[in-house]
Design an enzyme around this catalytic site. Sequence first.
Site, PDB file in Angstrom:
ATOM      1  CB  CYS A  21       1.708  -5.236   9.172  1.00  0.00           C
ATOM      2  SG  CYS A  21       1.686  -3.584   8.121  1.00  0.00           S
ATOM      3  CB  SER A  77      -0.796  -0.028   1.224  1.00  0.00           C
ATOM      4  OG  SER A  77      -0.268  -0.046   2.306  1.00  0.00           O
ATOM      5  CB  CYS A  84       0.678  -6.201   1.104  1.00  0.00           C
ATOM      6  SG  CYS A  84      -0.818  -5.689   2.007  1.00  0.00           S
TER       7      CYS A  84
HETATM    8  N1  DGL Z   1       2.026  -3.240   4.830  1.00  0.00           N
HETATM    9  C1  DGL Z   1       0.836  -3.676   4.603  1.00  0.00           C
HETATM   10  C2  DGL Z   1       0.592  -5.091   5.264  1.00  0.00           C
HETATM   11  O1  DGL Z   1       1.777  -5.746   5.309  1.00  0.00           O
HETATM   12  C3  DGL Z   1      -0.408  -2.701   4.561  1.00  0.00           C
HETATM   13  C4  DGL Z   1      -0.539  -1.951   5.511  1.00  0.00           C
HETATM   14  C5  DGL Z   1      -2.092  -0.709   5.261  1.00  0.00           C
HETATM   15  O2  DGL Z   1      -1.991  -0.329   4.483  1.00  0.00           O
HETATM   16  O3  DGL Z   1      -2.887  -1.052   6.200  1.00  0.00           O
HETATM   17  O4  DGL Z   1      -0.313  -5.490   5.877  1.00  0.00           O
END
Ligand code: DGL
Length: 267
Positions: free
Chosen positions: A183, A11, A73
């Site tokens: 995350c 994201s 992600c």
């Molecule tokens: N960095 C992403 C993940 O690993 C997305 C975080 C987001 O945009 O809420 O979940």
Amino acid sequence: MDNRPIGVFDSGLGGLTALRELRRLMPEENIVYFGDTGRLPYGEKSREQLRCMARQDLELLCGQDVKAILVACGTLSSNTPDLLDACAVPCSGVLRPSIEAMARIPGTGPLGIVATAATIRSGAFERALRQACPGREIIPVPCPELVPLIESGHVEADDPLLLDAARRYTAPLRQASAVLLGCTHYGIVEAALRRFLPEDTALVSAAACGAGAIRHILESRDLLGGKGEERYLVSGDPAVFEEGASRLLGRSIAGRVFRTPVMRITL
Ligand code: DGL
């Protein structure tokens, strides 16, 4: 040997923790990174929205003639594993390699998972971890405030807002043998999270696990090759991304960031 780039997406800034690890493992590879900054945070989206976005993001990168894709992600890896498996090019998310790493943690103590609300709600990490580590207590903790804080620049280890959130989110995890940073954004604020956990608690990075999985794919299919080139596509403000990314990577990415249109979510 294949000189086409690896596609990496997230994201926003979070996937750069995976890109950093890819660079460490494979400095020669060409990489095209997509940061969907016009639509973040992903962790607040519904499963249906995430499925649409995953399809669009994968298609965007496939259109860049990539030889493999790292879905850097946790939110998409946990909510859309079937779409990753069905991708036209070899593709890995961060879920499976993270579970493999967590299953190697010795001892009998609890295993924690910190991740976005949508990731924890999917239950995918929790289920996979229960299966891989029967008998061990699993503690999932949603951390909805972290991504907005990180994307708005609250990343220094002594930032009061960040520290307050880190203290609250780590409170249920003080007895854990290991905590999975489920995350990819969380690697950026690892120092703040670490501050509230005992020294011997292992922190496992989903981003690093995903990067390792891509290396394995490229090696096993004889797809290694490149000149270390990088391109960044972002759906939000390129200047904002360039500043945050350059700070995070510790080197300037000026001149390599390009804007792409924000894709419309159709349900
Ligand atoms: N960095 C992403 C993940 O690993 C997305 C975080 C987001 O945009 O809420 O979940």
